[in-house]
Write a protein that holds these residues in place. Sequence first.
Motif, mmCIF file in Angstrom:
data_model
loop_
_atom_site.group_PDB
_atom_site.id
_atom_site.type_symbol
_atom_site.label_atom_id
_atom_site.label_comp_id
_atom_site.label_asym_id
_atom_site.label_seq_id
_atom_site.Cartn_x
_atom_site.Cartn_y
_atom_site.Cartn_z
ATOM 1 N N PHE A 5 -53.398 -58.419 -93.853
ATOM 2 C CA PHE A 5 -53.743 -59.405 -94.867
ATOM 3 C C PHE A 5 -53.240 -60.787 -94.434
ATOM 4 C CE2 PHE A 5 -52.857 -55.442 -97.278
ATOM 5 C CZ PHE A 5 -54.139 -55.202 -97.766
ATOM 6 N N ASN A 6 -54.073 -61.785 -94.652
ATOM 7 C CA ASN A 6 -53.687 -63.175 -94.408
ATOM 8 C C ASN A 6 -53.366 -63.835 -95.747
ATOM 9 O OD1 ASN A 6 -54.042 -63.457 -91.500
ATOM 10 N ND2 ASN A 6 -56.224 -63.100 -91.911
ATOM 11 N N GLY A 29 -48.782 -58.063 -94.121
ATOM 12 C CA GLY A 29 -49.096 -59.412 -94.578
ATOM 13 C C GLY A 29 -48.564 -60.475 -93.640
ATOM 14 N N ASP A 49 -59.891 -67.682 -93.672
ATOM 15 C CA ASP A 49 -59.655 -66.271 -93.390
ATOM 16 C C ASP A 49 -58.634 -65.657 -94.348
ATOM 17 O OD1 ASP A 49 -60.285 -64.026 -91.758
ATOM 18 O OD2 ASP A 49 -58.329 -64.211 -90.769
ATOM 19 N N ASP A 51 -56.910 -63.732 -97.385
ATOM 20 C CA ASP A 51 -57.109 -62.646 -98.345
ATOM 21 C C ASP A 51 -56.492 -63.009 -99.688
ATOM 22 O OD1 ASP A 51 -58.244 -60.326 -96.665
ATOM 23 O OD2 ASP A 51 -56.519 -61.001 -95.484
ATOM 24 N N LEU A 52 -55.475 -63.864 -99.638
ATOM 25 C CA LEU A 52 -54.801 -64.268 -100.879
ATOM 26 C C LEU A 52 -54.196 -65.650 -100.668
ATOM 27 C CD1 LEU A 52 -52.957 -62.239 -103.433
ATOM 28 C CD2 LEU A 52 -51.635 -64.105 -102.428
ATOM 29 N N LYS A 70 -63.212 -63.952 -97.985
ATOM 30 C CA LYS A 70 -62.455 -62.699 -98.049
ATOM 31 C C LYS A 70 -61.488 -62.648 -99.228
ATOM 32 C CE LYS A 70 -60.304 -61.401 -94.435
ATOM 33 N NZ LYS A 70 -59.387 -61.508 -93.280
ATOM 34 N N LEU A 71 -61.412 -63.751 -99.971
ATOM 35 C CA LEU A 71 -60.337 -63.917 -100.944
ATOM 36 C C LEU A 71 -60.360 -62.841 -102.031
ATOM 37 C CD1 LEU A 71 -58.033 -66.012 -101.256
ATOM 38 C CD2 LEU A 71 -59.455 -67.132 -102.987
ATOM 39 N N LYS A 72 -59.210 -62.184 -102.207
ATOM 40 C CA LYS A 72 -59.042 -61.182 -103.259
ATOM 41 C C LYS A 72 -58.325 -61.748 -104.478
ATOM 42 C CE LYS A 72 -58.618 -57.267 -100.019
ATOM 43 N NZ LYS A 72 -58.903 -58.061 -98.802
ATOM 44 N N LEU A 312 -52.942 -57.266 -103.480
ATOM 45 C CA LEU A 312 -53.316 -56.834 -102.139
ATOM 46 C C LEU A 312 -53.324 -55.313 -101.978
ATOM 47 C CD1 LEU A 312 -51.385 -59.512 -100.046
ATOM 48 C CD2 LEU A 312 -53.868 -59.367 -100.399
#
Length: 324
Positions: A5-6, A29, A49, A51-52, A70-72, A312
């Motif tokens: 995860f980024n 992470g 890029d 994820d959060l 890609k954002l969660k 995540l």
Amino acid sequence: MTTAFNIVVVEPGYANYQVERDVLGPIGGQVTALDWQGDRAKLHAGIADADLIMLRDTVVDASVFDAAPKLKGLVRYGVGLDKIDLEAARERRIMIANVPDYGADIEVADHTLALFLAVRRRIVSRDRDVRAGAWEVGQTEPMQRISGATLGLIGYGRIARAAHRRFAAFGVSEVIVHDPWLTPEAAEAAGVRLATLDELVAQSDIVSLHAPGSADGAPTLNADRLARIKPGAVIVNTARGSHIDEAALIEALQSGRVAGAGLDVFRSEPPGRENPLFAMPQVVVSDHTGWYSEQSVHQIQSLATAEALRILTGEKPVNWVNPW
């Protein structure tokens, strides 16, 4: 460990992100701080890029979400959500969480009292004058006793209640509250009197703001209310800069209708150095740090990181503010 995860922390943030790395590292992470220097193009590129995202006060609109496919989720370090487009996030199934319970009611309430006392007791101007060689300047700058004053609180959440307890120690005689969520029964139990905004400003010697800003940015203390505020009132704002029409406040201070103001927040942050409020000795300012202590920083980072971990790993955040 392979990066799973980024996580991008949007600056300005904190001195370091060891808390985030310690908690999110074990799930793969990678925590990166993004110094985008106010350039929205750099912001969009830096989160491409992600994820959060974790952030404090950056304005987040639909374009930010679109830049991060890609954002969660997004975790706000703190309480206020007025700078985040929650509906745009909901449409894209991006979870937004905040941290409403990191204990800053202690710090903000302390800061509210500190600003008020600095204004009412003229601590800053006294310090300046004595350093310049003045002495016994007291009666040249009239000062009112705190005991017996009427306190008006706009908003009556945890911070306002904490401020109420601190003001009570100085002997305020009555506390007036404007809060549409406070029931008459709860007001009676708290020992406060409910009032409209217009009634509050007309009757209060101290007006302290503790409510969220309005969605449209309309000032709570607008020109009309400032023109009708109780003569000699002191205003303290540790909530949101949008609460006050600054041009109208400047006029009220210049006329003497408002005796002084303690401001931790401004309509535009950081405010321009040419802001007329900075030249007024009856105004005491700080840099939106009412929430700050070493303890509150550690707590807010820890709680925000726990929310990031939940998002995540597929859990619902405890303080999920845009549920679907």
